[in-house]
Design a protein around this motif. Structure first.
Motif: not given
Ligand code: AMP
Ligand code: TRP
Length: 329
Positions: A137, A140, A142, A165, A170, A172-173, A175, A317
């Motif tokens: 995390l 970020d 994919d 999140n 918001e 973290f992306k 994955s 982060k």
């Protein structure tokens, strides 16, 4: 900034690399580096969830890094670093731990398996997946290329990200695990019904990337075959010959049909000799590069660059998380 998708993967520093690891895993990473913005690190903090000998661990970390680079993992295309060089992974992990339930961790398959094997397991074995979530995390990314056994941990990272999140906004992306399709599995040369594994008792059936090339030749020449005389791909009835064919095509890029045709008139001795030549050619290149790397200590610069790239990203982060959680002054 590149617009490529990001991938990240961690590798535990656990000793000798086999031809199976090379064909099944390392060559994949080398392929991915052309398509993705790649982060690759040695998960030394994960390794200590089970007891390690300090001298051996240090040696494994360095030798593994040199092998990876020697195998073609390109420091210009990957951010290569050592996990413990970036102390933010542990900081972030703690904040995530306080947003992860004990129940979730105690239900992880790997935890259940490993804790059963040892009565005195550490709490690190339980919290291991949270550290892995922190690894993922923080950047970020994919995709996270992992073997099937790690899929559950990547899914947990998604659950933790989503929860965080929702609770704090918001951050973290999400994955996704990238599970490579059942790749070529290289089998033990002596017992071709078993996977080639560094933990095999009989080392005659296992090729290590750092084996002396004449030892490799002997291992291949004495590989188990069958009583027929035809070089044909038939894993069920001819596991030994099929395994050698798999090794051959993986390293030459030929198809099974092309290889079968090429060896149509050959006896097994001739076929094995050619397989040995191809393996030795590839391994010699890797060993030459490895020996050069070991002497020049080039890995130092690679790791310094990797660390200098990833630490500021992780710091940012961490600061964002602290701010969202109300930590600090
Ligand atoms: P391990 O050494 O079992 O921790 O595996 C590390 C990576 O190498 C994993 O991605 C495995 O799928 C791959 N690997 C290990 N042994 C083999 C093998 N005999 N054939 C193909 N891939 C392998
Ligand atoms: N747990 C992984 C393994 O044992 C290694 C690992 C640690 C990892 N952190 C990671 C893999 C983050 C992918 C992403 O193989």
């Amino acid at each position: 900034m590149s617009d490529k998708k990001k991938i990240l993967t961690g590798l535990q520093p656990t000793g000798s690399i086999t031809l199976g690891n090379y064909i099944g895993a390392i060559k994949q990473v080398v392929k991915y580096q052309e398509m993705y913005d790649s982060y690759i690190f040695i998960a030394d903090l994960h390794a200590i969830t089970i007891p390690q000998d300090p001298v051996q661990l240090k040696e494994n970390i360095r030798s593994l890094l040199n092998i990876y680079v020697a195998c073609g993992i390109d420091p210009n295309k990957n951010k290569i670093f050592v996990q413990s060089d970036n102390e933010y992974h542990c900081n972030i992990s703690w904040l995530l731990e306080c947003n992860t339930y004990y129940g979730e961790l105690s239900r992880m398959t790997q935890f259940k398996d490993k804790s059963k094997k040892n009565q005195n397991f550490t709490s690190g074995l339980l919290t291991y997946p949270v550290l892995m979530a922190a690894d993922i995390l923080t950047y970020d990314v994919d995709y996270v290329p992992v073997g099937g056994d790690q899929k559950q941990h990547v899914e947990l990272a998604r659950d933790i990200a989503e929860r965080f999140n929702n609770k704090f906004g918001e951050t973290f992306k999400m994955s996704e695990p990238l599970i490579s399709k059942e790749g070529t599995k290289i089998m033990d040369l002596q017992d071709p019904t078993k996977k080639m594994s560094k933990s095999a008792e009989n080392k005659k059936g296992v090729i290590l990337l750092l084996d002396d090339v004449e030892v490799i030749r002997k291992k291949i020449m004495s590989a188990t075959t069958d009583s027929e005389m035809s070089v044909k791909y038939d894993p069920e009835n001819k596991p030994g010959i099929s395994n050698l064919l798999n090794i051959y095509i993986s390293l030459t890029g030929k198809t099974i049909e092309e290889a079968e045709e090429q060896f149509a008139g050959s006896n097994y001795g001739e076929f094995k000799k050619e397989v040995a030549n191809v393996v030795i050619k590839e391994v010699s290149k890797i060993q030459a590069k490895y020996n050069e790397l070991v002497q020049t200590n080039a890995i130092e610069e690679i790791l310094n660059n990797g660390r200098d790239y990833v630490v500021p990203i992780a710091k940012q982060k961490y600061e964002l998380m602290k701010q969202k959680m109300g930590l600090g002054r």
